[in-house]
Design a protein around this motif. Structure first.
Motif, PDB file in Angstrom:
ATOM      1  N   CYS B  23      76.280  -5.441  -1.047  1.00 23.67           N
ATOM      2  CA  CYS B  23      76.412  -5.705   0.391  1.00 23.67           C
ATOM      3  C   CYS B  23      76.813  -4.431   1.133  1.00 23.67           C
ATOM      4  O   CYS B  23      76.320  -4.157   2.236  1.00 23.67           O
ATOM      5  CB  CYS B  23      77.448  -6.797   0.646  1.00 23.67           C
ATOM      6  SG  CYS B  23      76.969  -8.447   0.072  1.00 23.67           S
ATOM      7  N   ARG B  27      74.734  -2.237   3.999  1.00 23.65           N
ATOM      8  CA  ARG B  27      75.360  -1.858   5.269  1.00 23.65           C
ATOM      9  C   ARG B  27      75.199  -0.366   5.511  1.00 23.65           C
ATOM     10  O   ARG B  27      74.862   0.075   6.619  1.00 23.65           O
ATOM     11  CB  ARG B  27      76.845  -2.243   5.188  1.00 23.65           C
ATOM     12  CG  ARG B  27      77.566  -2.292   6.498  1.00 23.65           C
ATOM     13  CD  ARG B  27      79.032  -2.667   6.283  1.00 23.65           C
ATOM     14  NE  ARG B  27      79.803  -1.561   5.746  1.00 23.65           N
ATOM     15  CZ  ARG B  27      81.101  -1.630   5.406  1.00 23.65           C
ATOM     16  NH1 ARG B  27      81.753  -2.781   5.543  1.00 23.65           N
ATOM     17  NH2 ARG B  27      81.727  -0.579   4.942  1.00 23.65           N
ATOM     18  N   LYS B  81      64.339  -4.897  -0.010  1.00 26.20           N
ATOM     19  CA  LYS B  81      64.578  -5.458  -1.339  1.00 26.20           C
ATOM     20  C   LYS B  81      65.960  -6.070  -1.442  1.00 26.20           C
ATOM     21  O   LYS B  81      66.137  -7.162  -1.992  1.00 26.20           O
ATOM     22  CB  LYS B  81      64.429  -4.355  -2.398  1.00 26.20           C
ATOM     23  CG  LYS B  81      63.002  -3.908  -2.610  1.00 26.20           C
ATOM     24  CD  LYS B  81      62.200  -5.034  -3.231  1.00 26.20           C
ATOM     25  CE  LYS B  81      60.825  -4.543  -3.679  1.00 26.20           C
ATOM     26  NZ  LYS B  81      60.082  -5.638  -4.327  1.00 26.20           N
ATOM     27  N   HIS B  84      66.347  -9.233   0.332  1.00 26.74           N
ATOM     28  CA  HIS B  84      65.719 -10.316  -0.417  1.00 26.74           C
ATOM     29  C   HIS B  84      66.600 -10.807  -1.569  1.00 26.74           C
ATOM     30  O   HIS B  84      66.809 -12.011  -1.724  1.00 26.74           O
ATOM     31  CB  HIS B  84      64.351  -9.875  -0.946  1.00 26.74           C
ATOM     32  CG  HIS B  84      63.629 -10.960  -1.680  1.00 26.74           C
ATOM     33  ND1 HIS B  84      63.126 -12.080  -1.040  1.00 26.74           N
ATOM     34  CD2 HIS B  84      63.356 -11.115  -2.994  1.00 26.74           C
ATOM     35  CE1 HIS B  84      62.570 -12.872  -1.938  1.00 26.74           C
ATOM     36  NE2 HIS B  84      62.701 -12.311  -3.126  1.00 26.74           N
ATOM     37  N   LEU B  86      69.753 -10.561  -1.932  1.00 29.31           N
ATOM     38  CA  LEU B  86      70.976 -11.207  -1.424  1.00 29.31           C
ATOM     39  C   LEU B  86      70.657 -12.540  -0.742  1.00 29.31           C
ATOM     40  O   LEU B  86      71.564 -13.342  -0.522  1.00 29.31           O
ATOM     41  CB  LEU B  86      71.701 -10.283  -0.447  1.00 29.31           C
ATOM     42  CG  LEU B  86      72.368  -9.056  -1.066  1.00 29.31           C
ATOM     43  CD1 LEU B  86      72.922  -8.141   0.015  1.00 29.31           C
ATOM     44  CD2 LEU B  86      73.482  -9.469  -2.029  1.00 29.31           C
ATOM     45  N   GLY B  87      69.413 -12.739  -0.396  1.00 29.06           N
ATOM     46  CA  GLY B  87      69.048 -13.993   0.254  1.00 29.06           C
ATOM     47  C   GLY B  87      69.263 -13.983   1.754  1.00 29.06           C
ATOM     48  O   GLY B  87      69.352 -15.033   2.386  1.00 29.06           O
ATOM     49  N   ILE B  88      69.341 -12.790   2.354  1.00 30.64           N
ATOM     50  CA  ILE B  88      69.544 -12.750   3.803  1.00 30.64           C
ATOM     51  C   ILE B  88      68.284 -12.273   4.517  1.00 30.64           C
ATOM     52  O   ILE B  88      68.344 -11.707   5.600  1.00 30.64           O
ATOM     53  CB  ILE B  88      70.766 -11.893   4.195  1.00 30.64           C
ATOM     54  CG1 ILE B  88      70.664 -10.494   3.597  1.00 30.64           C
ATOM     55  CG2 ILE B  88      72.047 -12.575   3.769  1.00 30.64           C
ATOM     56  CD1 ILE B  88      71.744  -9.559   4.089  1.00 30.64           C
ATOM     57  N   ASP B  89      67.120 -12.524   3.879  1.00 36.09           N
ATOM     58  CA  ASP B  89      65.839 -12.273   4.537  1.00 36.09           C
ATOM     59  C   ASP B  89      65.330 -13.581   5.143  1.00 36.09           C
ATOM     60  O   ASP B  89      64.139 -13.814   5.252  1.00 36.09           O
ATOM     61  CB  ASP B  89      64.824 -11.705   3.534  1.00 36.09           C
ATOM     62  CG  ASP B  89      64.669 -12.612   2.312  1.00 36.09           C
ATOM     63  OD1 ASP B  89      65.483 -13.549   2.151  1.00 36.09           O
ATOM     64  OD2 ASP B  89      63.743 -12.387   1.528  1.00 36.09           O
ATOM     65  N   ARG B  90      66.245 -14.457   5.499  1.00 33.85           N
ATOM     66  CA  ARG B  90      65.902 -15.769   6.054  1.00 33.85           C
ATOM     67  C   ARG B  90      67.010 -16.173   7.023  1.00 33.85           C
ATOM     68  O   ARG B  90      68.016 -15.478   7.156  1.00 33.85           O
ATOM     69  CB  ARG B  90      65.817 -16.786   4.931  1.00 33.85           C
ATOM     70  CG  ARG B  90      67.174 -17.025   4.274  1.00 33.85           C
ATOM     71  CD  ARG B  90      67.070 -17.843   3.028  1.00 33.85           C
ATOM     72  NE  ARG B  90      66.478 -17.047   1.956  1.00 33.85           N
ATOM     73  CZ  ARG B  90      66.141 -17.526   0.776  1.00 33.85           C
ATOM     74  NH1 ARG B  90      66.323 -18.798   0.521  1.00 33.85           N
ATOM     75  NH2 ARG B  90      65.640 -16.747  -0.157  1.00 33.85           N
ATOM     76  N   TRP B  92      70.090 -18.645   8.079  1.00 30.36           N
ATOM     77  CA  TRP B  92      71.083 -19.533   7.481  1.00 30.36           C
ATOM     78  C   TRP B  92      71.786 -20.302   8.592  1.00 30.36           C
ATOM     79  O   TRP B  92      72.692 -19.765   9.241  1.00 30.36           O
ATOM     80  CB  TRP B  92      72.115 -18.728   6.698  1.00 30.36           C
ATOM     81  CG  TRP B  92      71.627 -18.158   5.408  1.00 30.36           C
ATOM     82  CD1 TRP B  92      71.039 -16.951   5.218  1.00 30.36           C
ATOM     83  CD2 TRP B  92      71.709 -18.770   4.112  1.00 30.36           C
ATOM     84  NE1 TRP B  92      70.735 -16.761   3.890  1.00 30.36           N
ATOM     85  CE2 TRP B  92      71.147 -17.874   3.180  1.00 30.36           C
ATOM     86  CE3 TRP B  92      72.200 -19.998   3.645  1.00 30.36           C
ATOM     87  CZ2 TRP B  92      71.050 -18.161   1.818  1.00 30.36           C
ATOM     88  CZ3 TRP B  92      72.119 -20.262   2.283  1.00 30.36           C
ATOM     89  CH2 TRP B  92      71.542 -19.361   1.390  1.00 30.36           C
ATOM     90  N   PHE B 112      77.461 -11.742  12.451  1.00 33.83           N
ATOM     91  CA  PHE B 112      76.862 -12.849  11.703  1.00 33.83           C
ATOM     92  C   PHE B 112      75.414 -13.044  12.123  1.00 33.83           C
ATOM     93  O   PHE B 112      74.504 -13.087  11.298  1.00 33.83           O
ATOM     94  CB  PHE B 112      77.636 -14.150  11.952  1.00 33.83           C
ATOM     95  CG  PHE B 112      78.985 -14.208  11.292  1.00 33.83           C
ATOM     96  CD1 PHE B 112      79.309 -13.348  10.255  1.00 33.83           C
ATOM     97  CD2 PHE B 112      79.945 -15.138  11.696  1.00 33.83           C
ATOM     98  CE1 PHE B 112      80.553 -13.404   9.631  1.00 33.83           C
ATOM     99  CE2 PHE B 112      81.180 -15.205  11.087  1.00 33.83           C
ATOM    100  CZ  PHE B 112      81.485 -14.338  10.057  1.00 33.83           C
ATOM    101  N   ARG B 115      72.774 -10.793  10.883  1.00 31.30           N
ATOM    102  CA  ARG B 115      72.477 -10.907   9.468  1.00 31.30           C
ATOM    103  C   ARG B 115      71.696 -12.164   9.128  1.00 31.30           C
ATOM    104  O   ARG B 115      71.503 -12.474   7.953  1.00 31.30           O
ATOM    105  CB  ARG B 115      73.794 -10.947   8.683  1.00 31.30           C
ATOM    106  CG  ARG B 115      74.533  -9.633   8.674  1.00 31.30           C
ATOM    107  CD  ARG B 115      73.668  -8.586   8.105  1.00 31.30           C
ATOM    108  NE  ARG B 115      74.442  -7.427   7.664  1.00 31.30           N
ATOM    109  CZ  ARG B 115      73.903  -6.427   7.005  1.00 31.30           C
ATOM    110  NH1 ARG B 115      72.616  -6.440   6.741  1.00 31.30           N
ATOM    111  NH2 ARG B 115      74.635  -5.412   6.641  1.00 31.30           N
ATOM    112  N   PHE B 117      72.775 -15.178   9.991  1.00 32.01           N
ATOM    113  CA  PHE B 117      73.687 -16.317   9.966  1.00 32.01           C
ATOM    114  C   PHE B 117      73.851 -16.840  11.391  1.00 32.01           C
ATOM    115  O   PHE B 117      74.251 -16.091  12.290  1.00 32.01           O
ATOM    116  CB  PHE B 117      75.047 -15.915   9.393  1.00 32.01           C
ATOM    117  CG  PHE B 117      74.962 -15.405   7.989  1.00 32.01           C
ATOM    118  CD1 PHE B 117      74.674 -16.260   6.945  1.00 32.01           C
ATOM    119  CD2 PHE B 117      75.164 -14.063   7.704  1.00 32.01           C
ATOM    120  CE1 PHE B 117      74.588 -15.800   5.637  1.00 32.01           C
ATOM    121  CE2 PHE B 117      75.079 -13.585   6.410  1.00 32.01           C
ATOM    122  CZ  PHE B 117      74.783 -14.456   5.369  1.00 32.01           C
TER     123      PHE B 117
END
Lengths: 233, 233
Positions: B23, B27, B81, B84, B86-90, B92, B112, B115, B117
């Motif tokens: 993470c 950053r 990459k 992806h 980390l799962g934060i390419d979507r 939440w 938030f 990112r 969120f």
DNA sequence: TAGATTGTTAATCGATTAACAATC
DNA sequence: TAGATTGTTAATCGATTAACAATC
């Protein structure tokens, strides 16, 4: 137990993980105390926090011999001991720097005060905020930090400013001789080794949670296929 | 490098420490990108964060082969990459529960949103708060959580309620099938292993800082003698 | 090519857990 | 006493760092 009433405080610096768990032990011991308990075993204390019993004993043993074989730990005494080894058996006057949303919430955060942490001075760079009162305290310009820190012997700073000014503010904190910074700005601060920093990046915590949720075996529907257009590197 | 374009995503769960550092890499990579850089070496990335270069390479290698020997890492590609893995390419969608000072600050916390969120629903137990609007969102009773969570497929909850009600609220979050909780209440939550929890106790962070300041060799005047009335155990 | 830098192996270091004699 | 529980040692486990062949 080699010798009976020894307390090796200050001999070695405890590992980070140990200190964090000891803070949790203290928190949980206070819960037990409020419930009227007088002793607790390492296994019960550990179970309430999801920590192995041997780990609890080893962590506590790092700071001294506090337990009684066959009985456990006397809660009231242990609370006092842990407060002492953590250094929270005293008052800690704090400067809060940055009065955005997060800073103002921290100013009103009740748990700090209960632990001996007291915000006694406020600072900001925004000229519109300087001079305003929050919670009975005036907001000062950062230029006044040195003067205020010296006169009130402030030794901790809570930094809740935007990332792009955090380093320059940290430089001023260091220049004032304040030896500890709790950094909420999402940036890594460069400070001399004589200055302690604890960083709390709220986005990083949420990112970590997202990762855990996606990678925990469960019925959680992972829409990863929607994103896997990327191939190779 | 055994075989050339492999990406072992999802093979093993990364250790907690690795995820936290990744993470931070992300950053910092975004900082370099804003500065117009296109590649970065593990040693420079590490230096900017105070992390060993071998550690940086090993952490990144955990998720795949992203680097180019002799060149380093291509920043733009690596950012994609890491987002992806980390799962934060979507997106939440998040439920925020507890609109005290901290909860309201979290609602307005800009990082938030950046990112992915997004707080989409607010809940509180206080009848005076229910029905009020914050940031364009109505505060609902916690009893409505199940219904709202199902209709909006909320999968993360941010919990900023008092410690004494945190467990009962957590039970309701779990009952709704929400698989992740960011817990700001200063208490340890008991949840099934299928539910992920990340705990952020702000007092614990400040306590840890106090410990570090007191135990860092420095000219800091330790007033411990004022408190050492305690003897033995 | 020479220089730079990766990914990975081996070596080191530290943290966690199990086991148990000592103790109450 | 018998049962419970500590502090600590030894065994295990995992994380960090150094070193280097492979690669660009």
């Amino acid at each position: 137990m080699k010798d009976s009433r020894r307390e090796p405080s200050g001999e070695k610096l405890a590992p980070k993980a140990v200190v964090n768990r000891v803070c949790l032990y203290l928190r949980q011991l206070e819960v037990f105390q409020r419930q009227g308990e007088s002793t607790v075993s390492s296994s019960r204390l550990g179970a309430s926090l999801g920590i192995n019993d041997a780990q609890v004993r080893k962590d506590l043993a790092f700071f001294g011999q506090f337990g009684y074989p066959g009985i456990g730990y006397r809660i009231e005494g242990l609370i006092g001991k842990l407060r002492h080894v953590l250094g929270i058996d005293r008052d800690w006057p704090i400067a809060l720097i940055g009065l955005g949303n997060l800073g103002r919430a921290l100013l009103k955060y009740k748990h700090f005060r209960r632990r001996g942490f007291q915000i006694v001075a406020l600072f900001d760079i925004d000229p519109h905020k300087i001079g305003q009162m929050y919670d009975g305290l005036p907001v000062r310009a950062i230029g006044e930090l040195a003067e205020v820190a010296a006169s009130r012997t402030i030794n901790l700073a809570v930094l809740s400013v935007p990332a792009d000014v955090a380093q320059s503010v940290a430089d001023q904190i260091v220049a004032c001789g304040i030896p500890g910074i709790l950094n909420f700005a999402p940036t890594t601060l460069a400070v001399p080794s004589s200055v302690s920093v604890v960083a709390v990046d709220l986005s990083v915590q949420l990112e970590h949670l997202a990762y855990k949720v996606l990678n925990t075996q469960s019925a959680f529907p992972d829409p990863a296929h929607l994103f896997d257009g990327a191939s190779g590197r």
